[in-house]
Design a protein around this motif. Structure first.
Motif, PDB file in Angstrom:
ATOM      1  N   GLU A  98       0.826  -1.205   0.000  1.00 42.19           N
ATOM      2  CA  GLU A  98       0.000   0.000   0.000  1.00 42.19           C
ATOM      3  C   GLU A  98       0.864   1.260   0.000  1.00 42.19           C
ATOM      4  N   VAL A  99       1.962   1.239   0.780  1.00 40.36           N
ATOM      5  CA  VAL A  99       2.876   2.384   0.803  1.00 40.36           C
ATOM      6  C   VAL A  99       3.497   2.586  -0.581  1.00 40.36           C
ATOM      7  N   GLN A 100       3.927   1.481  -1.188  1.00 38.09           N
ATOM      8  CA  GLN A 100       4.546   1.569  -2.511  1.00 38.09           C
ATOM      9  C   GLN A 100       3.548   2.082  -3.548  1.00 38.09           C
ATOM     10  N   LYS A 101       2.312   1.594  -3.486  1.00 36.36           N
ATOM     11  CA  LYS A 101       1.273   2.048  -4.413  1.00 36.36           C
ATOM     12  C   LYS A 101       1.024   3.550  -4.244  1.00 36.36           C
ATOM     13  N   ALA A 102       0.989   4.004  -2.993  1.00 34.59           N
ATOM     14  CA  ALA A 102       0.767   5.435  -2.741  1.00 34.59           C
ATOM     15  C   ALA A 102       1.900   6.273  -3.321  1.00 34.59           C
ATOM     16  N   PHE A 103       3.129   5.769  -3.180  1.00 40.33           N
ATOM     17  CA  PHE A 103       4.280   6.498  -3.742  1.00 40.33           C
ATOM     18  C   PHE A 103       4.171   6.601  -5.267  1.00 40.33           C
TER      19      PHE A 103
ATOM     20  N   PHE B  96      11.530  -1.237 -11.018  1.00 40.70           N
ATOM     21  CA  PHE B  96      11.297  -2.219  -9.953  1.00 40.70           C
ATOM     22  C   PHE B  96      10.286  -1.716  -8.914  1.00 40.70           C
ATOM     23  N   MET B  97      10.080  -0.406  -8.849  1.00 39.30           N
ATOM     24  CA  MET B  97       9.024   0.092  -7.977  1.00 39.30           C
ATOM     25  C   MET B  97       7.649  -0.339  -8.483  1.00 39.30           C
ATOM     26  N   VAL B  98       7.504  -0.456  -9.806  1.00 35.60           N
ATOM     27  CA  VAL B  98       6.218  -0.798 -10.421  1.00 35.60           C
ATOM     28  C   VAL B  98       6.124  -2.302 -10.678  1.00 35.60           C
ATOM     29  N   ILE B  99       7.218  -2.867 -11.123  1.00 36.18           N
ATOM     30  CA  ILE B  99       7.276  -4.305 -11.430  1.00 36.18           C
ATOM     31  C   ILE B  99       8.400  -4.907 -10.597  1.00 36.18           C
ATOM     32  N   PRO B 100       8.084  -5.475  -9.431  1.00 36.48           N
ATOM     33  CA  PRO B 100       9.139  -5.886  -8.492  1.00 36.48           C
ATOM     34  C   PRO B 100      10.038  -6.991  -9.010  1.00 36.48           C
ATOM     35  N   VAL B 101       9.529  -7.863  -9.900  1.00 36.33           N
ATOM     36  CA  VAL B 101      10.308  -9.011 -10.368  1.00 36.33           C
ATOM     37  C   VAL B 101      10.364  -8.987 -11.888  1.00 36.33           C
ATOM     38  N   VAL B 102      11.555  -9.080 -12.426  1.00 37.27           N
ATOM     39  CA  VAL B 102      11.758  -9.159 -13.870  1.00 37.27           C
ATOM     40  C   VAL B 102      12.425 -10.492 -14.177  1.00 37.27           C
ATOM     41  N   SER B 103      11.853 -11.240 -15.119  1.00 39.55           N
ATOM     42  CA  SER B 103      12.389 -12.548 -15.485  1.00 39.55           C
ATOM     43  C   SER B 103      13.143 -12.454 -16.801  1.00 39.55           C
ATOM     44  N   THR B 104      14.306 -13.078 -16.858  1.00 37.95           N
ATOM     45  CA  THR B 104      15.096 -13.062 -18.080  1.00 37.95           C
ATOM     46  C   THR B 104      15.980 -14.302 -18.125  1.00 37.95           C
ATOM     47  N   THR B 105      16.720 -14.443 -19.208  1.00 37.59           N
ATOM     48  CA  THR B 105      17.678 -15.537 -19.346  1.00 37.59           C
ATOM     49  C   THR B 105      19.092 -14.985 -19.202  1.00 37.59           C
ATOM     50  N   PHE B 106      20.039 -15.889 -18.926  1.00 38.23           N
ATOM     51  CA  PHE B 106      21.430 -15.446 -18.859  1.00 38.23           C
ATOM     52  C   PHE B 106      21.903 -14.889 -20.199  1.00 38.23           C
ATOM     53  N   ALA B 107      21.366 -15.414 -21.294  1.00 38.15           N
ATOM     54  CA  ALA B 107      21.785 -14.950 -22.614  1.00 38.15           C
ATOM     55  C   ALA B 107      21.453 -13.477 -22.827  1.00 38.15           C
ATOM     56  N   SER B 108      20.446 -12.965 -22.118  1.00 40.18           N
ATOM     57  CA  SER B 108      20.014 -11.571 -22.296  1.00 40.18           C
ATOM     58  C   SER B 108      20.630 -10.621 -21.274  1.00 40.18           C
ATOM     59  N   ILE B 109      21.328 -11.162 -20.287  1.00 42.69           N
ATOM     60  CA  ILE B 109      21.845 -10.321 -19.200  1.00 42.69           C
ATOM     61  C   ILE B 109      22.793  -9.249 -19.719  1.00 42.69           C
TER      62      ILE B 109
ATOM     63  N   GLY C 256      26.597  -4.678  -7.898  1.00 44.37           N
ATOM     64  CA  GLY C 256      25.775  -4.419  -6.721  1.00 44.37           C
ATOM     65  C   GLY C 256      24.599  -3.501  -6.974  1.00 44.37           C
ATOM     66  N   SER C 257      24.224  -3.272  -8.226  1.00 39.59           N
ATOM     67  CA  SER C 257      23.124  -2.351  -8.523  1.00 39.59           C
ATOM     68  C   SER C 257      21.763  -2.947  -8.186  1.00 39.59           C
ATOM     69  N   LEU C 258      21.614  -4.255  -8.283  1.00 42.15           N
ATOM     70  CA  LEU C 258      20.332  -4.911  -8.040  1.00 42.15           C
ATOM     71  C   LEU C 258      20.266  -5.414  -6.604  1.00 42.15           C
ATOM     72  N   GLY C 259      19.063  -5.412  -6.050  1.00 38.72           N
ATOM     73  CA  GLY C 259      18.916  -5.873  -4.668  1.00 38.72           C
ATOM     74  C   GLY C 259      19.059  -7.383  -4.546  1.00 38.72           C
ATOM     75  N   TRP C 260      18.258  -8.102  -5.315  1.00 35.58           N
ATOM     76  CA  TRP C 260      18.247  -9.566  -5.227  1.00 35.58           C
ATOM     77  C   TRP C 260      18.314 -10.181  -6.627  1.00 35.58           C
ATOM     78  N   LEU C 261      19.024 -11.273  -6.717  1.00 30.87           N
ATOM     79  CA  LEU C 261      19.027 -12.104  -7.918  1.00 30.87           C
ATOM     80  C   LEU C 261      18.574 -13.502  -7.521  1.00 30.87           C
ATOM     81  N   LEU C 262      17.552 -14.011  -8.188  1.00 30.91           N
ATOM     82  CA  LEU C 262      17.081 -15.376  -7.965  1.00 30.91           C
ATOM     83  C   LEU C 262      17.397 -16.197  -9.211  1.00 30.91           C
ATOM     84  N   ILE C 263      18.225 -17.229  -9.064  1.00 32.41           N
ATOM     85  CA  ILE C 263      18.576 -18.117 -10.169  1.00 32.41           C
ATOM     86  C   ILE C 263      17.814 -19.419  -9.990  1.00 32.41           C
ATOM     87  N   ASP C 264      16.972 -19.744 -10.962  1.00 37.99           N
ATOM     88  CA  ASP C 264      16.226 -21.002 -10.927  1.00 37.99           C
ATOM     89  C   ASP C 264      16.903 -22.005 -11.852  1.00 37.99           C
TER      90      ASP C 264
END
Length: 397
Positions: free
Chosen positions: A31-36, A77-90, A100-108
């Motif tokens: 809700e705070v993020q939406k208000a911002f 990332f304020m609007v779309i918290p998670v972005v999915s991509t491939t290593f080929a596009s990184i 260190g620019s990104l907060g979290w990286l999730l590798i599946d």
């Protein structure tokens, strides 16, 4: 004291009251993020537009682009918290971001990831969560093994620790993890970061087969009890359908006929859109099985699908179905001839291939192939021991 397996099924550090508080905090944060975003909508939209333009050559001077990218991505990332991509596009997407620019990286599916493919993304994140299973499909490597060995020798590094396909992003992350655990395997103790040992997807016998061939019995079974479904009720218990056939290649026409008879039985029962995969270790068996099915319009009129479309989505090699699941899997083996012992040994020399194939099935598994040819192959001998053998109904006529 509870037994070790029972301990894996509970979360004593997270009672329901605390979980509810976490959920309420998360909703409040949204809700705070939406208000911002609402209060800054015009500026947010401007920044997102600038980010899209930043991927167009010449839209910004290069130095200005690099200086702005961190803030522009932060706005997205304020609007779309998670972005999915491939290593080929990184490289194209994030190549100009500072470390260190990104907060979290999730590798599946990190067990499939080349170690070098993950480096760029890991460098640009403050924290990484790496999830994968080295006992499923290993990384695909385009370099010849001899060249990889020479490169490792030149740089004085251990090939088993750093070079795919033996190594992947997952074991490297395990070694870097601050928290470690170990469990036994056929190759001795395996050290992992945080082992997730509870398996909920597959019913038995699929769980038991996987647990024996790949995890030394260490996994914990916590299935949600389910009926076998319409397909399982029709075709009966999971079993090995022993087909007595020969082949010019790894493709055995008699085995293909057995698969067609299974699918025909499903169609005649009026089961539309059945959740079935036909999986094989070999590319030529995949191709020939698809060709045979594409001629059977009588089956697919009931399934409510075009033959070529159904075959494309439901028939494939084990690599095709990594990460997917179905109610029922038909494992089509092929390679029935005595002269094809090498092909069978390739499929069974490590548990990975069979482990992936078996665990795609949530409720029913039907193995179609020569029991005599495959039952002595490593890992497949466990499959032969744990599945009933059906010798009569599907014998080649």
């Amino acid at each position: 004291m509870k037994e070790e397996k029972q301990l894996h099924l509970i979360a004593p550090w997270l009672p329901n009251t605390l979980q509810r508080k976490r959920e309420e905090l998360f909703i409040a944060a949204l809700e705070v993020q939406k208000a911002f975003v609402d209060a800054s909508a015009q500026k947010v939209l401007h920044n997102i537009g600038a980010l899209m333009n930043a991927f167009t050559a010449g839209a910004f001077p290069q130095e200005e682009r690099k200086a702005l990218l961190g803030d522009l991505w932060a706005t997205l990332f304020m609007v779309i918290p998670v972005v999915s991509t491939t290593f080929a596009s990184i490289d194209r997407m994030l190549g100009d971001l500072k470390p260190g620019s990104l907060g979290w990286l999730l590798i599946d599916e990190a067990g499939q990831a080349l170690p070098q493919a993950a480096v760029g993304a890991v460098m640009r994140a403050k924290r990484s969560i790496v999830v994968g299973d080295p006992l499923q499909i290993p990384p695909v490597v385009s370099l010849p093994d001899q060249l990889t060995a020479q490169i490792c020798t030149y740089f004085k590094i251990d090939m088993a620790e750093w070079a795919a396909p033996v190594a992947s992003a997952q074991p490297l992350a395990d070694r870097a993890s601050k928290t470690k655990a170990s469990f036994k395997s056929d190759l001795g103790r395996r050290v992992v970061g945080v082992p997730l040992l509870v398996h909920r997807r597959c019913q038995d016998p699929m769980f038991q087969i996987s647990n024996e061939i790949a995890y030394a019995g260490e996994m914990v079974h916590a299935p949600k009890p389910k009926a076998p479904g319409r397909v399982g009720t029709l075709l009966g218990q999971s079993r090995w359908i022993d087909v007595d056939g020969t082949a010019q290649t790894k493709w055995c026409p008699a085995e293909g006929d057995a698969v067609v008879r299974l699918l025909t039985a499903v169609a005649r029962a009026g089961i539309s859109a059945p959740d079935i995969f036909v999986i094989t270790p070999f590319k030529i068996v995949e191709q020939e099985m698809r060709r045979q099915l594409e001629r059977r319009k009588d089956i697919f009129s009931t399934f409510g699908a075009r033959p070529d479309e159904w075959a494309r989505n439901h028939v494939g090699t084990i690599h095709t179905f990594q990460g997917r699941e179905a109610e029922t899997v038909i494992l089509l083996l092929g390679a029935p001839n005595a002269s094809q012992h090498g092909a069978r040994n390739w499929a069974g020399k490590a548990p990975n291939i069979l482990n992936v194939a078996v665990t795609r099935a949530k409720q029913n598994l039907y193995v179609v192939g020569s029991w005599g040819a495959w039952s002595g192959i490593p890992n497949f001998n466990t499959l032969a021991r744990l599945l009933p053998r059906d010798r009569c109904a599907w014998r080649n006529r």
